[in-house]
Design an enzyme around this catalytic site. Structure first.
Site, PDB file in Angstrom:
ATOM      1  N   GLU A  85       0.831  -1.223   0.000  1.00  0.00           N
ATOM      2  CA  GLU A  85       0.000   0.000   0.000  1.00  0.00           C
ATOM      3  C   GLU A  85       0.858   1.262   0.000  1.00  0.00           C
ATOM      4  OE1 GLU A  85      -3.360   0.356   2.611  1.00  0.00           O
ATOM      5  OE2 GLU A  85      -4.197  -1.545   1.975  1.00  0.00           O
TER       6      GLU A  85
HETATM    7  C1  LIG Z   1       3.133  -9.194   0.098  1.00  0.00           C
HETATM    8  C2  LIG Z   1       2.665  -8.176  -0.863  1.00  0.00           C
HETATM    9  C3  LIG Z   1       1.312  -8.012  -1.091  1.00  0.00           C
HETATM   10  C4  LIG Z   1       0.851  -7.115  -2.054  1.00  0.00           C
HETATM   11  N1  LIG Z   1      -0.481  -7.053  -2.370  1.00  0.00           N
HETATM   12  C5  LIG Z   1      -0.864  -6.339  -3.462  1.00  0.00           C
HETATM   13  C6  LIG Z   1      -2.202  -6.414  -3.964  1.00  0.00           C
HETATM   14  O1  LIG Z   1      -3.057  -7.103  -3.402  1.00  0.00           O
HETATM   15  N2  LIG Z   1      -2.514  -5.728  -5.088  1.00  0.00           N
HETATM   16  C7  LIG Z   1      -1.609  -4.969  -5.745  1.00  0.00           C
HETATM   17  O2  LIG Z   1      -1.940  -4.392  -6.761  1.00  0.00           O
HETATM   18  N3  LIG Z   1      -0.327  -4.851  -5.279  1.00  0.00           N
HETATM   19  C8  LIG Z   1       0.064  -5.527  -4.185  1.00  0.00           C
HETATM   20  N4  LIG Z   1       1.360  -5.434  -3.731  1.00  0.00           N
HETATM   21  C9  LIG Z   1       2.282  -4.554  -4.397  1.00  0.00           C
HETATM   22  C10 LIG Z   1       2.780  -3.391  -3.529  1.00  0.00           C
HETATM   23  O3  LIG Z   1       1.808  -2.405  -3.448  1.00  0.00           O
HETATM   24  C11 LIG Z   1       4.075  -2.952  -4.187  1.00  0.00           C
HETATM   25  O4  LIG Z   1       5.039  -3.896  -3.800  1.00  0.00           O
HETATM   26  C12 LIG Z   1       4.499  -1.589  -3.776  1.00  0.00           C
HETATM   27  O5  LIG Z   1       3.651  -0.658  -4.378  1.00  0.00           O
HETATM   28  C13 LIG Z   1       5.946  -1.279  -4.148  1.00  0.00           C
HETATM   29  O6  LIG Z   1       6.264  -1.668  -5.450  1.00  0.00           O
HETATM   30  P1  LIG Z   1       7.573  -2.543  -5.717  1.00  0.00           P
HETATM   31  O7  LIG Z   1       7.563  -3.664  -4.742  1.00  0.00           O
HETATM   32  O8  LIG Z   1       7.614  -2.892  -7.140  1.00  0.00           O
HETATM   33  O9  LIG Z   1       8.777  -1.617  -5.322  1.00  0.00           O
HETATM   34  P2  LIG Z   1       9.464  -0.520  -6.252  1.00  0.00           P
HETATM   35  O10 LIG Z   1       8.434   0.329  -6.880  1.00  0.00           O
HETATM   36  O11 LIG Z   1      10.472  -1.177  -7.097  1.00  0.00           O
HETATM   37  O12 LIG Z   1      10.182   0.379  -5.150  1.00  0.00           O
HETATM   38  C14 LIG Z   1      11.445   0.023  -4.581  1.00  0.00           C
HETATM   39  C15 LIG Z   1      11.807   1.066  -3.546  1.00  0.00           C
HETATM   40  O13 LIG Z   1      11.903   2.348  -4.154  1.00  0.00           O
HETATM   41  C16 LIG Z   1      11.150   3.281  -3.413  1.00  0.00           C
HETATM   42  N5  LIG Z   1      10.630   4.292  -4.326  1.00  0.00           N
HETATM   43  C17 LIG Z   1       9.972   4.105  -5.490  1.00  0.00           C
HETATM   44  N6  LIG Z   1       9.659   5.293  -6.021  1.00  0.00           N
HETATM   45  C18 LIG Z   1      10.115   6.246  -5.178  1.00  0.00           C
HETATM   46  C19 LIG Z   1      10.122   7.669  -5.178  1.00  0.00           C
HETATM   47  N7  LIG Z   1       9.589   8.376  -6.148  1.00  0.00           N
HETATM   48  N8  LIG Z   1      10.716   8.295  -4.148  1.00  0.00           N
HETATM   49  C20 LIG Z   1      11.275   7.600  -3.148  1.00  0.00           C
HETATM   50  N9  LIG Z   1      11.307   6.275  -3.105  1.00  0.00           N
HETATM   51  C21 LIG Z   1      10.727   5.606  -4.094  1.00  0.00           C
HETATM   52  C22 LIG Z   1      10.059   2.488  -2.766  1.00  0.00           C
HETATM   53  O14 LIG Z   1       9.596   3.148  -1.601  1.00  0.00           O
HETATM   54  C23 LIG Z   1      10.793   1.208  -2.433  1.00  0.00           C
HETATM   55  O15 LIG Z   1      11.444   1.373  -1.218  1.00  0.00           O
HETATM   56  C24 LIG Z   1       1.797  -6.316  -2.741  1.00  0.00           C
HETATM   57  C25 LIG Z   1       3.155  -6.454  -2.473  1.00  0.00           C
HETATM   58  C26 LIG Z   1       3.604  -7.372  -1.566  1.00  0.00           C
HETATM   59  C27 LIG Z   1       5.059  -7.514  -1.338  1.00  0.00           C
END
Ligand SMILES: Cc1cc2nc3c(=O)[nH]c(=O)nc-3n(C[C@H](O)[C@H](O)[C@H](O)COP(=O)(O)OP(=O)(O)OC[C@H]3O[C@@H](n4cnc5c(N)ncnc54)[C@H](O)[C@@H]3O)c2cc1C
Length: 825
Positions: free
Chosen positions: A500
């Protein structure tokens, strides 16, 4: 001359402090000018020139038409040039949700009386009965080791119970067969479940958060609502919401998943529909979902729906039984076993009325998502984090009393006490924030910024607390098995941090980034007048917002300085504040003014670049967050009737947060890009140096004592959690051992004294109780009590062990299976 200078200072301080209108400043300037001219004996010509300058300046500043033409319209023109254009997705995010007490804190002048007059959130009798009945029973049905290790899922009877009792439809109104619970009740259910089984809590929380249910309620057509909501409420459908793609995580608006509007055959008829291709991952409940809420970008190349070719992000409800929908495979998120996995589809044809809200909502998906995000974000993860920390407070406290080293319960060793006291005080503040934020949702707010604050800080504090808990438990926390009640929580802490909106992004982009626009009293008005209005309307609106903004900055600058040199003595407090917490309100008022002033100065100095200066905006967000957390803590103290016993928790938590806010301000000032301005800002904000210190050790001792002693304060602190009753349960036996340990402390003391005086000589292989009984130093009853305590204690400190080849055979078979499948593919 001295009189003149003193007059100027007095006017700036008094008029600035009270934020008096421009006419008052003009009159005061006129009076001072007249005084100067009289004492300085200016020549007639000088007087005429100075008088003319004054009259012209006064006219420009006080006559709106002149002011607009000569001043604010020019600023508006510059503002329009430098203000970056916003994308539609940015606009949707800014427009989404509402502001509440965050706007007060951002104004520099929190209205404490309004906050304290807000009724304390309360559960209805029906909601309480649900917590005492089905929720209690569901908790009792969950055995975390069986779930996480043996079933790798909730067992089928637990799933069925969840569905049958309506857990999946807590937010669905009664008219559709749902439970129609308040946000507070929804939060209380998730919290209680989290104290028992994260898997159960997450499985219940997701359908009640952002997803098909919530989206249908707000945007669904009558037909969609009548069909799906009763089915979701009864658990006949298991929903999930699929937004995240491999290429689009945090930047979710850039999803590459797409649909093409086209004609096709649906149930034997030719209809207008869309052919959708997607590849999603991390989708919670995805592997077992029957109803997929799917976000994708919809294109209409042939103009079948409208002239727009790129309609934008669209949300549809897709039954997972639809041919071409691939679900079923799962991820292993840090070995947590709630259902989570990828799903995909290629050119899956679906009718347009699968779009949530029907075809007219094609392309409005991002607006819908942003509009619904806040309520769920205010509840799910903050609440489950509070649940985790309540369990930590209760069980770590109990363990620290039961487990002794160096002939002392470890909780009484200062190093352990320090960690335990932190957990207890964080627990108080976190629960206060949970209740106040859920209460705001129940008041009809969709708190965009506050939900981000709650999500970020509750999950971070849960991570800090579980780290402390692991340290307190030592090896007992490390070795997984049926007797380890903390290790899974430790493993799972980063999950809440990531989902989230991953926390780094939430801290650096959302809390201050959105707050600076949404919560600021004037910035959004200025932006709208610059970008969305034209001509006289824009000129009038901008002039009003801009001049008010200048007054706002001046007022906050003066207040910041005055509060700084008077140690917040004049800062506002609520009329009926308790004597013991009055000074905390004053300090929040002081820091609120300082924060508002710094926020404006940062925007002035860095402009649009502030968005990329995430280290600065993150720290500003921290200040706002700490002020909100303190406000929630003070409100809880009032709402619960000023219970003196809880005061150490309030004091530790508030002092810690005020100190953190100060350090964040210090970080902003130390890294402020315009050094000369930074120096002036530091003199204004901290004219007598930085006043706040970390909480005292003595306070920490009092907080730890609450977790270590049975009693009303411990019960209040952990209220709403599941406490197992039977000794067959891993935490049930811990509770029993805790009670028995305390009951036996006088007997232990007798034994210690007897050993010291040589009345008992310890013998290898014989316990002290038996030796004391042999010498008749304790009664048979005391001996029985002591034996029971020892049996419980030995059980509690036990760590699981397994056969040497444990799990290897299954692992090899599983790997072989995967290899066969990969080869086949
Ligand atoms: C267990 C689990 C359950 C989930 N459930 C759902 C679900 O039901 N439905 C759904 O749609 N998604 C779901 N997600 C997805 C979740 O919302 C994403 O993992 C999350 O949005 C982050 O995306 P990412 O993991 O690809 O990280 P990335 O986008 O690759 O980010 C990596 C890091 O970079 C940081 N970052 C990225 N952009 C910026 C910025 N502009 N400034 C500063 N820092 C930044 C992030 O904070 C993070 O620390 C789930 C994820 C997990 C792990």
């Amino acid at each position: 001359m001295i009189g003149f200078v003193l007059g100027v200072i007095a006017i700036v301080l008094i008029f600035g402090y009270f934020g008096l209108p421009i006419l008052w400043w003009t009159l005061a300037a006129g009076a001072l000018g007249w005084y100067l001219s009289a004492v300085a004996n200016f020549s007639f010509t000088t007087n005429v020139v100075l008088g003319a300058v004054f009259v012209v300046a006064a006219a420009i500043l006080n006559i709106p038409l002149l002011r607009r033409k000569l001043l604010s319209d020019r600023v508006l023109a510059i503002y329009r040039r430098i203000l970056p254009d916003m994308t539609q997705t940015e606009k949707d995010a800014i427009d989404a949700g509402t502001v509440w007490f965050d706007a007060d804190l951002f104004s520099g002048k929190p209205d404490w009386d309004k906050l304290l007059a807000t009724p304390a959130p309360r559960l209805s009798a029906e909601e309480q009965a649900f917590l005492d009945g089905p929720v209690e029973e569901l908790c009792a049905m969950c055995n975390d080791w069986e779930i996480t290790h043996e079933h790798q899922d909730l067992p089928p009877h637990v799933w069925q119970y969840i569905k049958d009792k309506g857990f999946l439809g807590m937010i669905i109104p009664k008219q559709y067969g749902g439970l129609g619970f308040s946000a507070l009740a929804h939060s209380a259910v998730v919290m209680k479940l989290s104290t028992r089984s994260s898997t159960a809590a997450i499985s219940v929380m997701v359908p009640n958060s952002l997803g098909p249910g919530e989206l249908l309620l707000h945007y669904g057509t009558e037909q969609q609502k009548n069909h799906y909501l009763p089915r979701l409420a009864k658990g006949l459908e298991v929903p999930c919401f699929a937004l995240t793609s491999p290429e689009a995580g945090s930047d979710a608006a850039s999803i590459p998943d797409f649909g093409i509007v086209c004609r096709g055959t649906w149930q034997g008829r030719e209809v207008l529909g869309m052919r959708v291709t997607w590849d999603k991952r991390y989708i919670t409940l995805g592997p077992v979902a029957s109803l997929l809420g799917l976000a994708f970008r919809l294109y209409d190349p042939d103009g079948l729906l409208s002239e727009k070719k790129d309609l934008g992000i669209t949300c549809a409800l897709v039954p997972t039984s639809t041919p071409g929908v691939n679900i079923g495979r799962r991820h292993l998120p840090l070995n947590a076993v709630f259902q989570n996995g990828p799903n995909s589809g290629k050119d899956v044809f679906m009718p347009l009325d699968w779009i949530i809200g029907g075809p007219e909502y094609a392309g409005k998906g991002w607006m819908m998502l942003m509009g619904c995000l806040a309520a769920g974000r205010a509840i799910s993860l903050p609440t489950s984090s509070v649940g985790g920390v309540k369990a930590l407070t209760r069980f770590t406290g109990a363990y620290a009393r039961v487990r002794s080293q160096f002939k002392t319960p470890i909780g009484k060793l200062e190093g352990v006490e320090e960690a335990l006291g932190r957990i207890a005080a964080h627990c108080y503040m976190m629960d206060a924030t949970r209740v106040m934020t859920a209460g705001a949702v129940d008041l009809g707010e969709k708190p965009a910024v506050l939900s981000a604050i709650a999500k970020y800080h509750m999950t971070e504090r849960a991570r800090a607390c579980v780290n402390d808990g692991m340290d307190i438990l030592g090896g007992k926390g490390i070795c997984l098995g049926p007797n380890n009640w903390i290790g899974r929580g430790y493993q799972m802490a980063p999950i809440a941090i990531t989902v989230e909106g991953a926390n780094i992004l939430t801290r650096t982009l959302i809390i201050f980034g959105q707050g600076a626009i949404r919560c600021h009293p004037y910035v959004l008005r200025e932006m709208r007048s610059a970008k969305e209005m034209q001509g006289a309307e824009a000129s009038r609106e901008f002039d009003d917002a801009f001049t008010s903004h200048i007054g706002h900055v001046l007022r906050n600058a003066v207040r910041t300085f005055v509060y700084g040199i008077t140690n917040s003595a004049f800062a506002p407090v609520p009329a009926n504040a308790a004597r013991e917490t009055r000074h905390y309100y004053r300090h929040v008022s002081r820091l609120s003014a300082a924060f508002a002033f710094l926020a404006d100065m940062s925007m002035l100095a860095m402009g649009g670049a502030l968005k990329r200066k995430e280290k600065i905006s993150g720290r500003l967000g921290d200040v706002l967050s700490m002020l909100y957390l303190v406000s929630a803590t003070l409100k809880r103290y009032e709402d619960q009737g000023r219970i003196r016993e809880d005061l150490p928790l309030v004091r530790w938590a508030v002092r810690d947060a005020l100190y953190r806010a100060q350090q964040a301000i210090d970080g902003v000032l130390s890294n402020f890009p315009v050094k000369a301005l930074a120096t002036i800002l530091r003199w204004t904000v901290f004219p007598l140096g930085m006043p706040y210190r970390p909480p005292l050790d003595s306070r920490n001792h009092e907080c730890a004592k609450i977790a270590l002693e049975p009693g009303a304060a411990r019960e209040r602190l952990t209220a709403g959690m599941y406490v197992p009753k039977g000794e067959a349960d891993v935490t049930g036996i811990l509770e029993a051992a805790f009670t028995a340990t305390i009951a036996c402390e006088p007997i232990d003391e007798k034994l210690r004294k007897a050993v010291k005086k040589g009345k008992i000589v310890p013998r290898p292989g014989v316990d002290l109780g038996t030796l004391a009984r042999e010498k008749d130093l304790i009664s048979a009853e005391e001996h029985a009590l002591w034996n029971r305590k020892e049996a419980l204690r030995k059980h509690v400190i036990k760590v699981d062990d397994f056969p040497q080849d444990y799990g290897r055979a299954e692992a090899v078979a599983a790997l072989e299976g995967e290899t066969v499948k990969m080869k086949a593919a």
